[in-house]
Design an enzyme around this catalytic site. Structure first.
Site, PDB file in Angstrom:
ATOM      1  N   THR A 184      14.776  -9.396   6.025  1.00 14.42           N
ATOM      2  CA  THR A 184      15.267 -10.101   7.213  1.00 14.42           C
ATOM      3  C   THR A 184      14.231 -10.232   8.315  1.00 14.42           C
ATOM      4  O   THR A 184      14.475 -10.931   9.304  1.00 14.42           O
ATOM      5  CB  THR A 184      16.511  -9.381   7.767  1.00 14.42           C
ATOM      6  OG1 THR A 184      16.178  -8.000   8.014  1.00 14.42           O
ATOM      7  CG2 THR A 184      17.658  -9.448   6.767  1.00 14.42           C
ATOM      8  N   ASP A 185      13.086  -9.573   8.171  1.00 11.25           N
ATOM      9  CA  ASP A 185      12.024  -9.706   9.169  1.00 11.25           C
ATOM     10  C   ASP A 185      10.686  -9.948   8.474  1.00 11.25           C
ATOM     11  O   ASP A 185       9.684  -9.301   8.783  1.00 11.25           O
ATOM     12  CB  ASP A 185      11.951  -8.463  10.062  1.00 11.25           C
ATOM     13  CG  ASP A 185      11.044  -8.664  11.275  1.00 11.25           C
ATOM     14  OD1 ASP A 185      10.841  -9.831  11.675  1.00 11.25           O
ATOM     15  OD2 ASP A 185      10.532  -7.661  11.811  1.00 11.25           O
ATOM     16  N   LEU A 186      10.668 -10.878   7.530  1.00 11.11           N
ATOM     17  CA  LEU A 186       9.428 -11.182   6.825  1.00 11.11           C
ATOM     18  C   LEU A 186       8.507 -11.972   7.749  1.00 11.11           C
ATOM     19  O   LEU A 186       8.787 -13.121   8.092  1.00 11.11           O
ATOM     20  CB  LEU A 186       9.722 -11.979   5.551  1.00 11.11           C
ATOM     21  CG  LEU A 186       8.514 -12.245   4.655  1.00 11.11           C
ATOM     22  CD1 LEU A 186       7.917 -10.937   4.135  1.00 11.11           C
ATOM     23  CD2 LEU A 186       8.899 -13.155   3.492  1.00 11.11           C
TER      24      LEU A 186
ATOM     25  N   ASN B 154       4.042  -7.885   8.539  1.00 11.02           N
ATOM     26  CA  ASN B 154       4.654  -7.027   7.531  1.00 11.02           C
ATOM     27  C   ASN B 154       4.108  -7.263   6.122  1.00 11.02           C
ATOM     28  O   ASN B 154       4.724  -6.869   5.135  1.00 11.02           O
ATOM     29  CB  ASN B 154       6.179  -7.203   7.540  1.00 11.02           C
ATOM     30  CG  ASN B 154       6.796  -6.635   8.796  1.00 11.02           C
ATOM     31  OD1 ASN B 154       6.220  -5.750   9.421  1.00 11.02           O
ATOM     32  ND2 ASN B 154       7.949  -7.153   9.183  1.00 11.02           N
TER      33      ASN B 154
END
Length: 234
Positions: free
Chosen positions: A165-167, A171
């Site tokens: 959900t936070d690509l 990251n």
């Protein structure tokens, strides 16, 4: 995964990677007293890097972000041990690791309950000699082959049905052996179907474009197309 029950909480750990005392391993003072702290990084809080007996590790305390985080820094509503953020991230990393996706190996997780809320910590593998894509692309371009690898690694994660959900480009790590790694799986989860996968890619593209404007990183549409080619090939 082993479990240790505490008076007001639980610890889950991988005994193959953690030979130190699980009860003490979430206390940074424990590591400082042994001169095992090898660095730190600032985010919502401090992530401590530690030299373990088996591997280098990263210790993180779960903290909230945004405006609400200023009011309630690190407490979460307790709805069961299986739903604590630390165990969920530990379990997800374990599943990805077992399927061959390059993610940090989970080492230990803890949740401590207080009334209706809990606080949590996680200890996971530190990827040695690595740098995130923002740092790398601020200094150099990447080969088409590496962009392919990035796409292939994301595809592997999606084949494991994991919605990151936070690509974003912070990251994704590249280490000295030119291997691509994915990190930061807090609040991520497994999801059936494929409709959500494009949303991951759209978020990643927005992050690249944001860093082009902010830091003038080396990124263009040819790079993105190479990433997508690797993603589709996988």
């Amino acid at each position: 995964m082993q479990q240790r029950d505490l008076a007001n909480g639980k610890i889950w750990f991988n005994e193959a990677l953690l030979t130190e005392d699980p009860n003490a391993c979430f206390d940074i003072a424990y590591w400082q007293q042994q001169d095992r702290v090898i660095g730190s990084a600032q985010g919502r809080g401090t992530t401590w890097f530690i030299k373990g007996e088996k591997t280098e590790m990263a210790l993180r305390h779960y903290r909230r972000g945004g405006l609400f985080g200023k009011l309630v820094a690190d407490s979460y509503w307790f709805t069961g041990w299986q739903k604590t953020r630390s165990l969920q991230e530990f379990s997800l990393l374990q599943k990805l690791h077992e399927q061959g996706v390059k993610v940090p190996a989970p080492i230990a997780a803890r949740a401590i309950k207080s009334g209706f809320t809990y606080r949590a910590d996680i200890l996971q593998q530190k990827i040695p000699h690595s740098q995130d894509l923002v740092g790398l692309l601020s200094q150099q371009t990447l080969s088409e082959n590496l962009w392919h690898q990035i796409g292939q690694t994301i595809a592997q994660m999606h084949q494991a049905k994991v919605n990151h959900t936070d690509l974003n480009c912070h990251n994704i790590l590249l280490e000295q052996q030119q291997q691509v790694w994915l990190i930061d799986f807090d609040k991520c989860y497994q999801q059936s179907g494929k409709g959500w996968q494009q949303g991951n890619l759209d978020r990643l593209l927005r992050s690249f474009n944001k860093e082009v404007t902010k830091r003038n990183i080396h990124f263009n549409q040819d790079n993105w197309q190479a990433l997508l080619a690797g993603y589709r090939a996988k």
